[in-house]
Write an enzyme that holds these catalytic residues in place. Structure first.
Site, PDB file in Angstrom:
ATOM      1  N   GLY A  31       0.816  -1.212   0.000  1.00  0.00           N
ATOM      2  CA  GLY A  31       0.000   0.000   0.000  1.00  0.00           C
ATOM      3  C   GLY A  31       0.843   1.252   0.000  1.00  0.00           C
ATOM      4  O   GLY A  31       2.020   1.228  -0.375  1.00  0.00           O
ATOM      5  N   HIS A  34       2.400   4.793  -4.906  1.00  0.00           N
ATOM      6  CA  HIS A  34       2.900   5.973  -5.609  1.00  0.00           C
ATOM      7  C   HIS A  34       3.074   5.611  -7.083  1.00  0.00           C
ATOM      8  O   HIS A  34       2.753   4.477  -7.487  1.00  0.00           O
ATOM      9  CB  HIS A  34       4.215   6.457  -4.981  1.00  0.00           C
ATOM     10  CG  HIS A  34       5.215   5.359  -4.781  1.00  0.00           C
ATOM     11  ND1 HIS A  34       5.824   4.712  -5.821  1.00  0.00           N
ATOM     12  CD2 HIS A  34       5.695   4.778  -3.646  1.00  0.00           C
ATOM     13  CE1 HIS A  34       6.657   3.805  -5.361  1.00  0.00           C
ATOM     14  NE2 HIS A  34       6.589   3.803  -4.036  1.00  0.00           N
ATOM     15  N   HIS A  37       4.541   2.178  -8.040  1.00  0.00           N
ATOM     16  CA  HIS A  37       3.575   1.066  -8.056  1.00  0.00           C
ATOM     17  C   HIS A  37       2.680   1.197  -9.289  1.00  0.00           C
ATOM     18  O   HIS A  37       2.353   0.201  -9.935  1.00  0.00           O
ATOM     19  CB  HIS A  37       2.675   1.106  -6.814  1.00  0.00           C
ATOM     20  CG  HIS A  37       3.394   0.937  -5.514  1.00  0.00           C
ATOM     21  ND1 HIS A  37       3.605   1.968  -4.639  1.00  0.00           N
ATOM     22  CD2 HIS A  37       3.952  -0.155  -4.949  1.00  0.00           C
ATOM     23  CE1 HIS A  37       4.258   1.529  -3.585  1.00  0.00           C
ATOM     24  NE2 HIS A  37       4.485   0.244  -3.742  1.00  0.00           N
ATOM     25  N   GLY A 150       9.287  -4.124  -8.263  1.00  0.00           N
ATOM     26  CA  GLY A 150      10.150  -3.004  -8.633  1.00  0.00           C
ATOM     27  C   GLY A 150      11.623  -3.337  -8.397  1.00  0.00           C
ATOM     28  O   GLY A 150      11.969  -4.074  -7.468  1.00  0.00           O
ATOM     29  N   GLU A 151      12.473  -2.772  -9.252  1.00  0.00           N
ATOM     30  CA  GLU A 151      13.916  -3.008  -9.108  1.00  0.00           C
ATOM     31  C   GLU A 151      14.534  -2.174  -7.983  1.00  0.00           C
ATOM     32  O   GLU A 151      15.714  -2.320  -7.692  1.00  0.00           O
ATOM     33  CB  GLU A 151      14.633  -2.704 -10.426  1.00  0.00           C
ATOM     34  CG  GLU A 151      14.396  -3.770 -11.469  1.00  0.00           C
ATOM     35  CD  GLU A 151      15.303  -3.636 -12.673  1.00  0.00           C
ATOM     36  OE1 GLU A 151      15.923  -2.558 -12.847  1.00  0.00           O
ATOM     37  OE2 GLU A 151      15.379  -4.604 -13.447  1.00  0.00           O
ATOM     38  N   GLN A 156      15.446  -8.055  -2.998  1.00  0.00           N
ATOM     39  CA  GLN A 156      14.155  -8.752  -2.888  1.00  0.00           C
ATOM     40  C   GLN A 156      13.800  -9.413  -4.219  1.00  0.00           C
ATOM     41  O   GLN A 156      13.385 -10.579  -4.257  1.00  0.00           O
ATOM     42  CB  GLN A 156      13.070  -7.743  -2.494  1.00  0.00           C
ATOM     43  CG  GLN A 156      11.655  -8.245  -2.661  1.00  0.00           C
ATOM     44  CD  GLN A 156      10.624  -7.277  -2.109  1.00  0.00           C
ATOM     45  OE1 GLN A 156      10.463  -7.198  -0.915  1.00  0.00           O
ATOM     46  NE2 GLN A 156       9.917  -6.551  -2.958  1.00  0.00           N
ATOM     47  N   SER A 193       9.340   6.108  -3.198  1.00  0.00           N
ATOM     48  CA  SER A 193       9.242   5.125  -2.118  1.00  0.00           C
ATOM     49  C   SER A 193       8.111   5.550  -1.200  1.00  0.00           C
ATOM     50  O   SER A 193       7.903   6.756  -0.984  1.00  0.00           O
ATOM     51  CB  SER A 193      10.554   5.106  -1.325  1.00  0.00           C
ATOM     52  OG  SER A 193      10.354   4.486  -0.070  1.00  0.00           O
TER      53      SER A 193
HETATM   54  O1  PAF Z   1       8.126  -4.697  -1.811  1.00  0.00           O
HETATM   55  C1  PAF Z   1       7.158  -4.728  -1.048  1.00  0.00           C
HETATM   56  O2  PAF Z   1       6.341  -3.816  -0.999  1.00  0.00           O
HETATM   57  C2  PAF Z   1       6.969  -5.931  -0.141  1.00  0.00           C
HETATM   58  O3  PAF Z   1       8.183  -6.409   0.320  1.00  0.00           O
HETATM   59  C3  PAF Z   1       6.133  -7.065  -0.784  1.00  0.00           C
HETATM   60  C4  PAF Z   1       6.827  -7.655  -1.990  1.00  0.00           C
HETATM   61  C5  PAF Z   1       4.778  -6.510  -1.195  1.00  0.00           C
HETATM   62  C6  PAF Z   1       5.912  -8.173   0.231  1.00  0.00           C
HETATM   63  O4  PAF Z   1       5.237  -7.714   1.363  1.00  0.00           O
END
Ligand code: PAF
Length: 287
Positions: A31, A34, A37, A150-151, A156, A193
Site C-alpha cells: 500500500g 505511488h 507502483h 520493482g527493481e 528482494q 518510495s
Molecule cells: O516490496 C514490497 O512492498 C513488499 O516487500 C512485498 C513484496 C509486497 C511483500 O510484502
C-alpha cells in the site's frame, strides 16, 4: 474494481478466472501507493487479462516494530489510484486472515542460496523470510501467470527469482514469470518510495544527494584507473559529507549473484542511507 478481504473469496474468483482461461497478473504491494507502483500495475494490466493487486502491510517482514507501526496506510486512496489505472481486484486482508498465530511469529524458514547473506539480509535479520512467506502465500492464492516487482528493492527481486527458479519451492507456481520493472524517480532523481511520505520537505531536499551521487558515480567509474573499491568509497564519503545523511552500506555487487565484484561489468551498486530517522534505499546499474 472489487476489493476482497477474505482468502476464500479470492480463491473463488481466481478459480472462475482460470475456468474462463484468463491470464492472471499480480502486483504485490504494502500500500501507500505511488507512481512507482502505478507503473507496475499499468504494465500488469497491459500484459494480462485480469490484474490483482495485494495491499497488505506484512508484519512478518518488519524486524523493527516502530517501522511497522509507522508504515503509512491509505487503502482508500490506494483503491482510487488502482481503479483509475484499471486493476480488477484488490486483495487487502487483515493479518489474522493471512496468518495463523504461529505463522505471525514468522516460524517460516527459507533457504536463499546465500542471496540474503549481505546488504538488506545482513542488516534486517528475518526480513526476507517474511517477504518470501507472504509472497509465496500470495502466489498460491492468486496463481498468477506473471508477477511484477520493482527493481528498487533489487535484493528482494533477486530472492524472489531464486524462490521461483531454484529453491525447494521452484516448480510449485507453474510457469509463473517474475517481471522486474525499472525504478521510477521524481524529476529531481529521488527514487519513489512509500517511505518518502515520512520525509519533511527539508529532508526530501537533503535526500536528493543520494541519487545525485549514484548518478555521478557512473562517471567516476569511467575514469581511467577507476576501481570498484575506490568508487564505492567515494560514494560513501560523498553521501556522508551531506549533513543529515548517513550511509548504512554501499555495496557494488554482481547483478545476479549479489556477491561483491571487482569489475563494473554486470555490476549494481546498492545503497541504504538514513535521512534523519527515515531509512531509504536506492541502486544504480554500472553496466
Ligand atoms: O516490496 C514490497 O512492498 C513488499 O516487500 C512485498 C513484496 C509486497 C511483500 O510484502
Amino acid at each position: 474494481m472489487q476489493i476482497i478481504t477474505k482468502k476464500a473469496e479470492l480463491e473463488q474468483i481466481v478459480r472462475a478466472c482460470k475456468m474462463r482461461g484468463q491470464t492472471i497478473g499480480l502486483v504485490p504491494t504494502m500500500g501507500a501507493l505511488h507512481a512507482g507502483h502505478g507503473s507496475l500495475v499499468r504494465r500488469c494490466v497491459s500484459e494480462n487479462d485480469v490484474t490483482f493487486v495485494s495491499v497488505f502491510v506484512n508484519p512478518t517482514q518488519f524486524n523493527n516494530k516502530e517501522d511497522l507501526l509507522k508504515y503509512p496506510r491509505s487503502l482508500e486512496r490506494d483503491a482510487e489510484l488502482l481503479h483509475s489505472i484499471g486493476a480488477h481486484f484488490v486483495f487487502a486482508p487483515t493479518s489474522e486472515e493471512m496468518y495463523t498465530a504461529e505463522e505471525m511469529n514468522n516460524t517460516f524458514s527459507f533457504d536463499f542460496g546465500g542471496l540474503d547473506a549481505m546488504m538488506e539480509g545482513a542488516m534486517r535479520p528475518g526480513h526476507f523470510n517474511g517477504v518470501v512467506q507472504v509472497v509465496s502465500r500470495l502466489f498460491y492464492l492468486v496463481q498468477p501467470d506473471r508477477a511484477y516487482f520493482g527493481e528498487k528493492d533489487y535484493q528482494q527481486l533477486a530472492i524472489i527469482h531464486y524462490m521461483v527458479e531454484h529453491s525447494s519451492l521452484a516448480g510449485t507456481f507453474g510457469d509463473l514469470q517474475i517481471i522486474g520493472c525499472p525504478i521510477v524517480r521524481e524529476e529531481s532523481g529521488l527514487a519513489l518510495s512509500s517511505r518518502n511520505e515520512r520525509l519533511s520537505p527539508e529532508e526530501k531536499q537533503t535526500a536528493l544527494a543520494i541519487s545525485r551521487t549514484l548518478f555521478a558515480s557512473l562517471e567516476w567509474a569511467k575514469e581511467p584507473k577507476a576501481t570498484v573499491q575506490a568508487v564505492r568509497q567515494r560514494v560513501i564519503d560523498a553521501i556522508n559529507a551531506v549533513e543529515g545523511l548517513e550511509v548504512e552500506y554501499y555495496q557494488i555487487v554482481d547483478q545476479t549473484t549479489l556477491l561483491p565484484t571487482d569489475t563494473f561489468g554486470h555490476a549494481i551498486g546498492c545503497v541504504t542511507v538514513y535521512c534523519g530517522p527515515v531509512r531509504l534505499i536506492d541502486n544504480i546499474k554500472y553496466a
